[in-house]
Design a protein around this motif. Structure first.
Motif, mmCIF file in Angstrom:
data_model
loop_
_atom_site.group_PDB
_atom_site.id
_atom_site.type_symbol
_atom_site.label_atom_id
_atom_site.label_comp_id
_atom_site.label_asym_id
_atom_site.label_seq_id
_atom_site.Cartn_x
_atom_site.Cartn_y
_atom_site.Cartn_z
ATOM 1 N N LEU A 98 -44.470 61.383 18.463
ATOM 2 C CA LEU A 98 -44.740 59.856 17.169
ATOM 3 C C LEU A 98 -46.302 60.209 16.733
ATOM 4 C CD1 LEU A 98 -43.297 57.560 20.346
ATOM 5 C CD2 LEU A 98 -42.262 58.506 18.171
ATOM 6 N N THR A 99 -46.929 60.790 16.724
ATOM 7 C CA THR A 99 -48.129 60.618 16.072
ATOM 8 C C THR A 99 -48.327 62.324 14.866
ATOM 9 O OG1 THR A 99 -49.338 62.221 17.313
ATOM 10 C CG2 THR A 99 -49.381 60.261 18.195
ATOM 11 N N LEU A 100 -47.498 62.925 15.277
ATOM 12 C CA LEU A 100 -47.341 64.204 14.176
ATOM 13 C C LEU A 100 -45.342 64.055 14.517
ATOM 14 C CD1 LEU A 100 -49.619 66.519 15.654
ATOM 15 C CD2 LEU A 100 -49.773 65.263 13.435
ATOM 16 N N PRO A 101 -44.901 63.914 13.399
ATOM 17 C CA PRO A 101 -43.148 63.885 13.033
ATOM 18 C C PRO A 101 -43.304 64.817 12.728
ATOM 19 C CG PRO A 101 -45.145 61.848 12.317
ATOM 20 C CD PRO A 101 -45.907 62.429 11.957
ATOM 21 N N SER A 102 -44.052 65.814 12.325
ATOM 22 C CA SER A 102 -43.572 66.768 11.631
ATOM 23 C C SER A 102 -43.245 67.966 12.239
ATOM 24 C CB SER A 102 -44.609 67.468 10.483
ATOM 25 O OG SER A 102 -45.210 67.935 10.679
ATOM 26 N N LEU A 103 -44.105 68.617 13.646
ATOM 27 C CA LEU A 103 -43.567 69.302 14.724
ATOM 28 C C LEU A 103 -42.281 69.393 15.398
ATOM 29 C CD1 LEU A 103 -46.889 68.426 16.869
ATOM 30 C CD2 LEU A 103 -46.560 69.955 15.985
ATOM 31 N N LYS A 104 -42.293 70.612 15.572
ATOM 32 C CA LYS A 104 -41.058 71.306 15.537
ATOM 33 C C LYS A 104 -40.635 70.941 17.540
ATOM 34 C CE LYS A 104 -38.794 73.838 12.713
ATOM 35 N NZ LYS A 104 -37.376 75.596 12.796
ATOM 36 N N LEU A 105 -39.782 69.644 18.545
ATOM 37 C CA LEU A 105 -40.085 70.490 19.516
ATOM 38 C C LEU A 105 -38.660 71.067 19.962
ATOM 39 C CD1 LEU A 105 -41.237 66.743 20.295
ATOM 40 C CD2 LEU A 105 -42.449 68.506 20.461
ATOM 41 N N ILE A 106 -39.565 71.447 21.422
ATOM 42 C CA ILE A 106 -38.574 72.441 22.320
ATOM 43 C C ILE A 106 -38.504 72.098 23.898
ATOM 44 C CG2 ILE A 106 -37.222 74.686 23.011
ATOM 45 C CD1 ILE A 106 -37.727 73.962 20.545
ATOM 46 N N TRP A 107 -37.629 71.848 24.307
ATOM 47 C CA TRP A 107 -37.437 71.445 25.295
ATOM 48 C C TRP A 107 -36.782 72.560 26.648
ATOM 49 C CZ3 TRP A 107 -33.363 68.525 29.561
ATOM 50 C CH2 TRP A 107 -34.128 68.255 30.663
ATOM 51 N N HIS A 108 -37.205 72.798 27.547
ATOM 52 C CA HIS A 108 -36.809 73.841 28.302
ATOM 53 C C HIS A 108 -36.419 72.950 29.349
ATOM 54 C CE1 HIS A 108 -37.301 78.571 28.728
ATOM 55 N NE2 HIS A 108 -36.100 78.680 29.365
ATOM 56 N N ASP A 109 -35.068 73.344 29.641
ATOM 57 C CA ASP A 109 -34.441 72.583 31.078
ATOM 58 C C ASP A 109 -34.396 73.899 32.009
ATOM 59 O OD1 ASP A 109 -32.995 71.124 32.410
ATOM 60 O OD2 ASP A 109 -31.516 71.172 31.952
ATOM 61 N N HIS A 110 -35.534 73.508 33.554
ATOM 62 C CA HIS A 110 -35.461 74.775 34.207
ATOM 63 C C HIS A 110 -34.596 74.023 36.103
ATOM 64 C CE1 HIS A 110 -38.586 77.118 32.890
ATOM 65 N NE2 HIS A 110 -38.177 76.478 32.310
ATOM 66 N N PHE A 131 -34.926 63.266 19.952
ATOM 67 C CA PHE A 131 -36.123 63.475 19.038
ATOM 68 C C PHE A 131 -36.969 64.957 18.880
ATOM 69 C CE2 PHE A 131 -36.893 59.261 19.933
ATOM 70 C CZ PHE A 131 -37.222 58.702 18.868
ATOM 71 N N PHE A 132 -36.459 65.603 20.039
ATOM 72 C CA PHE A 132 -36.370 66.969 19.715
ATOM 73 C C PHE A 132 -35.352 68.033 19.100
ATOM 74 C CE2 PHE A 132 -38.391 65.655 23.184
ATOM 75 C CZ PHE A 132 -39.391 66.924 24.044
ATOM 76 N N ASN A 133 -35.883 69.233 18.389
ATOM 77 C CA ASN A 133 -35.355 69.846 17.910
ATOM 78 C C ASN A 133 -34.396 71.159 18.287
ATOM 79 O OD1 ASN A 133 -37.707 69.860 16.285
ATOM 80 N ND2 ASN A 133 -36.816 69.795 14.655
ATOM 81 N N GLY A 134 -34.456 71.166 20.385
ATOM 82 C CA GLY A 134 -33.628 72.333 20.827
ATOM 83 C C GLY A 134 -33.484 72.481 21.795
ATOM 84 N N ILE A 135 -32.585 72.665 22.538
ATOM 85 C CA ILE A 135 -33.305 72.414 24.511
ATOM 86 C C ILE A 135 -32.546 74.249 24.687
ATOM 87 C CG2 ILE A 135 -31.506 71.251 26.546
ATOM 88 C CD1 ILE A 135 -31.120 68.934 24.992
ATOM 89 N N ILE A 136 -33.345 75.067 25.581
ATOM 90 C CA ILE A 136 -32.940 75.967 26.161
ATOM 91 C C ILE A 136 -32.845 75.223 27.168
ATOM 92 C CG2 ILE A 136 -34.003 77.952 27.249
ATOM 93 C CD1 ILE A 136 -36.654 77.712 24.462
ATOM 94 N N ALA A 137 -31.442 76.129 27.939
ATOM 95 C CA ALA A 137 -31.060 75.889 29.400
ATOM 96 C C ALA A 137 -31.316 77.126 30.076
ATOM 97 C CB ALA A 137 -29.702 75.466 29.783
ATOM 98 N N VAL A 138 -31.776 77.284 31.337
ATOM 99 C CA VAL A 138 -31.742 78.416 31.902
ATOM 100 C C VAL A 138 -30.362 78.825 33.197
ATOM 101 C CG1 VAL A 138 -34.385 78.079 32.903
ATOM 102 C CG2 VAL A 138 -32.333 77.079 33.996
ATOM 103 N N ASN A 139 -29.487 77.902 32.591
ATOM 104 C CA ASN A 139 -28.338 78.427 33.288
ATOM 105 C C ASN A 139 -26.845 78.226 32.292
ATOM 106 O OD1 ASN A 139 -27.797 76.082 34.459
ATOM 107 N ND2 ASN A 139 -28.792 77.026 35.905
ATOM 108 N N GLN A 140 -26.157 78.545 32.341
ATOM 109 C CA GLN A 140 -24.999 78.301 31.920
ATOM 110 C C GLN A 140 -24.910 77.097 31.704
ATOM 111 O OE1 GLN A 140 -23.075 79.557 29.120
ATOM 112 N NE2 GLN A 140 -21.917 77.387 27.810
ATOM 113 N N LYS A 141 -24.568 76.115 32.678
ATOM 114 C CA LYS A 141 -24.683 74.539 33.438
ATOM 115 C C LYS A 141 -24.913 73.831 33.148
ATOM 116 C CE LYS A 141 -22.128 75.549 37.620
ATOM 117 N NZ LYS A 141 -22.368 75.791 39.456
ATOM 118 N N LEU A 142 -26.354 73.783 32.914
ATOM 119 C CA LEU A 142 -27.480 73.292 32.563
ATOM 120 C C LEU A 142 -26.771 73.372 30.812
ATOM 121 C CD1 LEU A 142 -30.640 74.175 33.761
ATOM 122 C CD2 LEU A 142 -28.960 72.197 34.399
ATOM 123 N N LYS A 143 -26.661 74.288 29.796
ATOM 124 C CA LYS A 143 -26.080 74.218 28.702
ATOM 125 C C LYS A 143 -25.021 73.676 28.681
ATOM 126 C CE LYS A 143 -24.747 75.648 24.806
ATOM 127 N NZ LYS A 143 -23.379 76.005 23.664
#
Length: 357
Positions: A98-110, A131-143
């Motif tokens: 919210l303070t730096l809109p140009s940042l890319k955000l990735i969420w890693h779901d463990h 607001f996130f650019n991508g999500i990383i899942a640690v298994n296929q079910k989370l994806k």
């Protein structure tokens, strides 16, 4: 690219280990790799590569403006382009965005309870994750969960990967007889189902009393750990099952062990399993999460249904009594980890994916 990993603590755990692994590994591939810990320092600090830029925020509450602006200044100072937030640190990453809109955000779901995703709260995630650019899942079910429940179009499944330990000062000495030690590296959490392990130990003691079980992992001092201790006494296993708490010298511990096990009833892809493979340990594990993608039953280990004491015991007994099979399983699992879950393979996939989002 200039990337930081964001994690709430450095207490040993799967998400925390992977945050450190990513930060360390990326020093070989990009111009700047940082690690920011929000709430609690911990034992994994010793595993951070000296080339990683490190920041500890000492965040005190959910919305901590002081911590937020220290992080914002750090990001600006180091010209960070991607914030890779692990697990619950996603909220601070969102505030930063919210303070730096140009940042890319990735969420890693463990998320560890991936066998019970229907019960997972998703309200706040559905609000924030757009607001996130991508999500990383640690298994296929989370994806799949991210695709269906969060309506993500940029989610990816990336397996965890092992990493070599940096120098550690601990030198844990396991009890029991050399060549007859079974190790389980898992924090004392309900999803790890140590009670199945204790029931297996009780059965094994009847015919193979010299074999001992060594439980490595954080003890949270809660009802679950108390019940484990009570069960050890109730099953008369005080000389067969030993608790060591959280340890950093995993290589040293595995070097003293003969067989490695996991009895989890829910998992992603356990970092402990990758460490077992990296150190050529023969294994018996449960068929949860993404474990079956790595372990081929009877080829590089034994994989059995969760919470099935009899099948787990039978597989373990087979392994205990067959020295040649131990060596074959250890070598085969190592080859599987190197081929599909090595640092080099995963980081290249990761960086290629980042280029697309």
């Amino acid at each position: 690219m200039r990337i930081i990993q964001l994690i709430d603590s450095l207490e040993p755990g799967g998400a925390e280990r992977m945050a450190v692994h990513y930060a360390n590994a990326l020093t070989k591939y990009i111009t700047f790799s940082g690690l920011v810990v929000t709430r609690k320092d911990g034992a994994l600090y010793s595993q951070i590569d000296p080339k990683v830029s490190y920041l500890y925020l000492n965040k005190k509450k959910t919305i901590d403006f002081k911590a937020l602006f220290v992080l914002r200044n750090y990001v600006l100072q180091h010209k960070v382009t991607v914030v890779h937030a692990h697990s619950s640190s996603f909220f601070l990453a969102f505030l930063l965005k919210l303070t730096l809109p140009s940042l890319k955000l990735i969420w890693h779901d463990h998320y560890g309870n991936s066998e019970f995703l229907s019960k997972r709260p998703s309200g706040i995630l559905r609000i924030i994750l757009p607001f996130f650019n991508g999500i990383i899942a640690v298994n296929q079910k989370l994806k799949d969960w991210a695709d269906e429940r969060i309506n993500s179009r940029t989610a990816i499944y990336l397996p965890n990967f092992p990493s070599e330990e940096n120098a550690v000062f601990e030198h844990t000495i396991l009890r029991g007889i050399e060549g007859k030690r079974i190790v389980c590296v898992a924090n004392l959490r309900e999803q790890k189902d140590h009670f199945t392990l204790l029931r297996v130990a009780k059965k094994l003691k009847v015919f193979n009393a010299e074999w001992t079980f060594h439980l490595i992992g954080k003890d949270f001092g809660d009802d679950y750990s108390k019940e484990i201790r009570d069960s050890i006494v109730a099953f008369d296993l005080e000389k067969n099952v030993f608790l060591y708490g959280s340890k950093q010298d995993i290589k040293n511990i595995l070097d003293q062990s003969t067989v490695a096990v996991l009895t989890s009833k829910s998992e992603g892809l356990p970092v402990a399993l990758l460490e077992y493979g990296w150190h050529k340990k023969p294994i018996v594990v449960t068929n949860v999460g993404e474990i079956a993608a790595l372990v081929q039953n009877g080829k590089n280990g034994f994989i059995v249904p969760a919470q099935n004491v009899d099948l787990f015991y039978t597989a373990l007994l087979t392994l205990v009594e067959n020295d040649a099979l131990k060596v074959d399983f250890g070598d085969a699992l190592y080859a599987s980890v190197v081929e599909g879950n090595s640092e080099n393979v995963i980081i290249k996939h990761y960086l290629n994916w980042l280029e697309t989002i």
